[in-house]
Enzyme design. Sequence first.
Site, PDB file in Angstrom:
ATOM      1  N   PHE A 116       0.861  -1.180   0.000  1.00 38.21           N
ATOM      2  CA  PHE A 116       0.000   0.000   0.000  1.00 38.21           C
ATOM      3  C   PHE A 116       0.899   1.232   0.000  1.00 38.21           C
ATOM      4  O   PHE A 116       2.097   1.122   0.257  1.00 38.21           O
ATOM      5  CB  PHE A 116      -0.891  -0.015   1.253  1.00 38.21           C
ATOM      6  N   GLN A 229      -8.378  14.123   4.286  1.00 40.41           N
ATOM      7  CA  GLN A 229      -7.651  13.404   3.234  1.00 40.41           C
ATOM      8  C   GLN A 229      -8.484  13.293   1.965  1.00 40.41           C
ATOM      9  O   GLN A 229      -9.652  12.890   2.020  1.00 40.41           O
ATOM     10  CB  GLN A 229      -7.305  12.002   3.721  1.00 40.41           C
ATOM     11  N   HIS A 231      -8.727  11.171  -1.323  1.00 38.75           N
ATOM     12  CA  HIS A 231      -8.242   9.898  -1.869  1.00 38.75           C
ATOM     13  C   HIS A 231      -8.022  10.067  -3.371  1.00 38.75           C
ATOM     14  O   HIS A 231      -8.869  10.618  -4.073  1.00 38.75           O
ATOM     15  CB  HIS A 231      -9.262   8.791  -1.602  1.00 38.75           C
ATOM     16  N   LEU A 241     -15.297   5.110  -4.237  1.00 36.77           N
ATOM     17  CA  LEU A 241     -13.875   4.777  -4.115  1.00 36.77           C
ATOM     18  C   LEU A 241     -13.453   3.569  -4.945  1.00 36.77           C
ATOM     19  O   LEU A 241     -14.147   2.562  -4.973  1.00 36.77           O
ATOM     20  CB  LEU A 241     -13.557   4.472  -2.653  1.00 36.77           C
ATOM     21  N   GLU A 244      -6.989   1.738  -2.966  1.00 40.03           N
ATOM     22  CA  GLU A 244      -5.545   1.844  -3.185  1.00 40.03           C
ATOM     23  C   GLU A 244      -4.957   0.468  -3.518  1.00 40.03           C
ATOM     24  O   GLU A 244      -3.884   0.353  -4.102  1.00 40.03           O
ATOM     25  CB  GLU A 244      -4.907   2.385  -1.897  1.00 40.03           C
ATOM     26  N   ARG A 275      -0.922   9.271  -0.016  1.00 38.37           N
ATOM     27  CA  ARG A 275      -2.132   9.763  -0.699  1.00 38.37           C
ATOM     28  C   ARG A 275      -2.105  11.256  -0.966  1.00 38.37           C
ATOM     29  O   ARG A 275      -2.589  11.711  -2.005  1.00 38.37           O
ATOM     30  CB  ARG A 275      -3.350   9.424   0.161  1.00 38.37           C
ATOM     31  N   HIS A 339     -12.266  11.959   1.571  1.00 42.31           N
ATOM     32  CA  HIS A 339     -12.275  10.553   1.959  1.00 42.31           C
ATOM     33  C   HIS A 339     -12.219  10.324   3.466  1.00 42.31           C
ATOM     34  O   HIS A 339     -12.987   9.543   4.009  1.00 42.31           O
ATOM     35  CB  HIS A 339     -11.067   9.882   1.287  1.00 42.31           C
ATOM     36  N   ARG A 374      -3.062  10.218   6.612  1.00 39.46           N
ATOM     37  CA  ARG A 374      -3.188   8.809   7.006  1.00 39.46           C
ATOM     38  C   ARG A 374      -2.654   7.897   5.911  1.00 39.46           C
ATOM     39  O   ARG A 374      -2.915   8.125   4.731  1.00 39.46           O
ATOM     40  CB  ARG A 374      -4.662   8.471   7.247  1.00 39.46           C
TER      41      ARG A 374
END
Length: 560
Positions: A116, A229, A231, A241, A244, A275, A339, A374
């Site tokens: 990730f 955040q 995304h 979404l 990721e 991100r 997000h 994050r």
Amino acid sequence: MIGEHDVLVVGAGCAGMRAAIAAQDAGADVAMISKLHPTRSHSGAAEGGINAALGNAADDSPETHAYDTVKGSDYLGDQDSIELFTAEAPGDIYQLENWGAVFSRREDGRLAQRPFGAAGSPRTVFAADITGHVLIQVLYEQVCKRDIKVYEEFFAWQLVLNDGRCQGVICWDLMNGGLKTVGGKTVVLATGGAGRQYRVTTNAYACTGDGMAMALQAGVPLKDMEFMQFHPTTLYPSGILLTEGCRGEGAYLINKDGERFMKRYAPNALELASRDVVSRSEQTEIDAGRGINGSVMLDMRHLGADRIIERLPGSRELSMTFAGVDPIFDPVPVRPGAHYHMGGVETGNDGATELTGLYAAGECACVSVHGANRLGGNSLMETITFGRRAGTAAAEWALSHTTIDIPASAERDAERKLKELLDRTSGERPWKIREELGESMLENFAVFRREEQMVRQVEILEDLRERYKSVYVEDKGEVFNSDLTQAIELGNMLDTALCMVMAGIVRKESRGAHSRPYDYPTRDDEHFLHHSIVYWRDGGPELSTKEVRFTKWEPEERKY
Ligand SMILES: Cc1cc2nc3c(=O)[nH]c(=O)nc-3n(C[C@H](O)[C@H](O)[C@H](O)COP(=O)(O)OP(=O)(O)OC[C@H]3O[C@@H](n4cnc5c(N)ncnc54)[C@H](O)[C@@H]3O)c2cc1C
């Protein structure tokens, strides 16, 4: 009062259910309140996975996980919280596995782990791309097994304070109507995020920041609210979404010329940069006219049909249903979308807030593990690890204190406020204000932020809050009055949005998700290496700061 419990958990997503299970296991009588059926909570939408340093796919350790998290947070995460988090995460994953979570596996039978963003090792445990769905089912089974009471389709509206501590929650009973009070020696807020403040968001309609707003109104501070955040891969045009995990499996991002543009922005990490970096790169491409219809493209074709069908079946289905594109054959249009709230109710490592008896966990809380940005996969882990810790601590406190005293005046005041709202026969409808909120937040407080736009956004929010004072609820009914609850949710979103933008204005630097490329393009550790704190005083936000806790990592420049 319709019930009294040692521990009352508000919210039944991953954080709420994990807290309730831990509290019950610690010997407390526990109940949960949820405006949705637990398995409909937004955690169920989580796709890509959950981070723990198991070291199954490559060398890894809690220390490496902690370092990645500190760096990803742009040094705003509290390092003692992060170290505790990464040390306890593996045990929490094995607990979930023992409860029956059907995680994807390697050929040797151990749990599979995928790469990730900004992770130094592939450490994201996953169940194909429906990880949240799997977790929520497993946790709900444990809730049912323990016979934990759920006040289902109860909308929590206000915290009850008495004798300097939180002792219960006043709710609207969605199914039958009417205000109902539930007492708790301790209350754990686990109400999730507030992405619905934005028109383009990955968040469900229920993500309206209710817990953050309730805490704020009860005098409890929120922390780091400016860090929302975005995304990088939300489907155009819906904002749904695409995990990721797609990039973790090897998908590329390309612009209208077919160029893999991340090579220019993050030559080493490429699509798996953190991100904030990927979202900014995409937005720069789009703003420079190298996008298509305000999007860039996520290209999975080279992964091949077998891998896409095995590892990313949900992402394929979402792309086909909501963008009309099958990723096996064509690139999918994506753009940054609101997000995740890094900020939230300020808590310590056991979920305790400044208010005695009140705890918080999950996305509505800010421990702070995520700081300014994050890492993907860390949020589900946070809900589990800190949900468990908050539930245990809330139970321990409750079991050593015996009384619940709900003053009649608290219920009377709430009844009066509700009557005033429902008695109105004219005024502005909530949806109109909600639409303007979503549109203006997207315009003025998104990936890139300008001083004048933020100042303008404060004016817009003040105006919307003024108009909200005469908001008109047309439905006067008792049963499933979503007109009423949406009006209350709107008030919560307006208050928390104001906290976010005001905190953004005073942070005159660029850090993590807070990017001011036009006036303060760099991180300024000398003046801004601190948390933002917001109290609600005299009808509005009052800002202050708090030190970040360090253990061993000094701030260094981020390189990709
Ligand atoms: C589409 C999507 C995919 C994601 N994928 C990942 C991922 O792969 N990995 C990862 O780590 N993170 C992921 N995240 C983030 C992560 O899923 C969330 O941060 C996390 O699940 C939040 O859990 P929670 O328990 O705090 O809140 P939620 O799951 O949102 O639960 C909130 C609960 O509070 C209740 N509630 C709210 N307000 C009230 C009220 N007023 N009264 C009563 N009840 C109330 C709701 O009914 C619900 O039960 C993703 C997020 C999204 C949006």
